[in-house]
Design a protein around this motif. Structure first.
Motif, short mmCIF file in Angstrom:
data_model
loop_
_atom_site.label_atom_id
_atom_site.label_comp_id
_atom_site.label_asym_id
_atom_site.label_seq_id
_atom_site.Cartn_x
_atom_site.Cartn_y
_atom_site.Cartn_z
N SER A 1 40.17 37.78 46.03
CA SER A 1 40.10 39.22 45.80
C SER A 1 41.48 39.84 45.89
O SER A 1 42.47 39.17 46.21
N ASP B 1 41.21 38.19 41.24
CA ASP B 1 40.09 38.47 40.34
C ASP B 1 40.35 38.02 38.90
O ASP B 1 39.64 38.43 37.98
N TYR C 1 33.00 34.84 45.20
CA TYR C 1 34.35 34.61 44.67
C TYR C 1 34.45 33.14 44.32
O TYR C 1 34.30 32.27 45.16
N ASN D 1 33.23 37.42 40.88
CA ASN D 1 34.30 38.39 40.73
C ASN D 1 35.04 38.26 39.41
O ASN D 1 35.69 39.20 38.96
N GLY E 1 40.63 43.32 49.71
CA GLY E 1 39.24 42.96 49.47
C GLY E 1 38.70 41.99 50.50
O GLY E 1 39.41 41.59 51.44
#
Length: 313
Positions: A286, A59, A281, A258, A290
């Motif tokens: 993630s 992220d 994303y 994200n 995730g």
């Protein structure tokens, strides 16, 4: 007596072989990956012959990332540093200089055919240095958003690992070939999903212009209020222009990313009446627990979110 000598020699040979095997794996290649997508590629190619450190984690936004002292230490100890290139990592040169690393810096977009940003973003990004360390560029660095380009990244990684560890070359090549087969299957899934979306509905909104290669490869139109740089806020005029464009192009869905603040997307959603369809994303995977903890999971998540939001399924 002779039998006991032979037995002792046999045990010695076995011990030496075992020691040699264990010592071969005692010092895996120290690999530094600039961000999570590259780290995932590296792990799939390198397996247990490498030890990977990732600079920009899950992220994380590589466009605005500020390196830490720990990053410089990891870079200094590295055998290989894997980077995207195309001015994606604005921090890279500062980190290389600070660490005084002797590692090979491997640019994984070598062999990729780059594309430029859309005209509405090119001038602004060039003027700002694209938020990537001051170098003027209109080239889109998000080449990994095309699965065809991901295959190039993987082959470049295998080549770099073979150059650094010739004994492991067969292993790296075998791993790369197996992973590329998975990428081939993934690309089939993505193309099938796009084909299931009516052409009139193949337009979506995201936070910044990170999906140009995906658009170029698979025929889905992405609209965004920001170009490559997530470091600067678009003006009210820019947002108003996008709202108008969205209404004209009849965008079918809108998504947060994200790595970005959702506030701007929520504002556009409110002004256009389009419901936020979920999270895509873009520049980072993630967290491990995730929905996009690997590159393959990231691409599957994104196309599933897009298809679901547009078709309502």
């Amino acid at each position: 007596m002779l039998k006991s000598i032979r037995a002792a020699l046999a045990m010695s040979v076995i011990t030496l072989i075992a020691f040699g095997a264990s010592s071969a794996f005692a010092a895996p290649l120290k690999v530094v990956a600039s961000f999570t997508v590259i780290a995932d590629f590296a792990k799939n190619v390198g397996g247990d012959r490498i030890d990977v450190t990732t600079i920009v984690g899950p992220d994380g936004d590589a466009h605005v990332y500020e390196p830490s002292p720990a990053d410089a230490v990891a870079m200094a100890k590295a055998d290989i540093v894997l980077v995207n290139g195309l001015h994606f990592e604005g921090f890279l040169q500062r980190l290389v200089d600070a660490s005084a690393t002797k590692a090979s810096i491997v640019t994984l977009t070598k062999g990729v055919t780059p594309i430029d940003f859309k005209p509405e973003f090119a001038d602004a990004d060039a003027a700002e240095g694209a938020g990537t360390g001051g170098g003027k560029t209109v080239t889109d660095p998000h080449a990994f958003q095309s699965i065809a380009n991901a295959r190039i990244y993987v082959n470049n990684i295998a080549e770099a690992f073979c150059a650094a560890d010739s004994e492991g070359c067969v292993s790296y090549q075998t791993n790369a070939a197996a992973y590329i087969k998975k990428l081939d299957a993934l690309e089939g899934e993505v193309r099938a999903a796009i084909q299931s979306i009516p052409e009139a509905k193949r337009a979506v909104i995201t936070s910044h212009d990170a999906f140009g290669y995906f658009e170029h490869e698979y025929g889905l139109t992405f609209l965004a209020p920001q170009g490559i740089s997530t470091d600067s806020e678009p003006s009210a005029a820019d947002v108003a222009k996008l709202v108008t464009q969205v209404k004209q192009d009849k965008a079918a869905a809108i998504f947060v990313e994200n790595i970005t603040n959702p506030r701007l997307i929520e504002q556009i959603a409110s002004e256009t009446g389009i419901k936020v369809g979920g999270t895509l994303y873009s520049d980072a995977l993630s967290q491990p627990d995730g929905p996009a903890s690997t590159y393959i999971d990231m691409m599957r998540n994104n196309i599933r979110q897009i298809k679901g939001a547009i078709l309502g399924s």
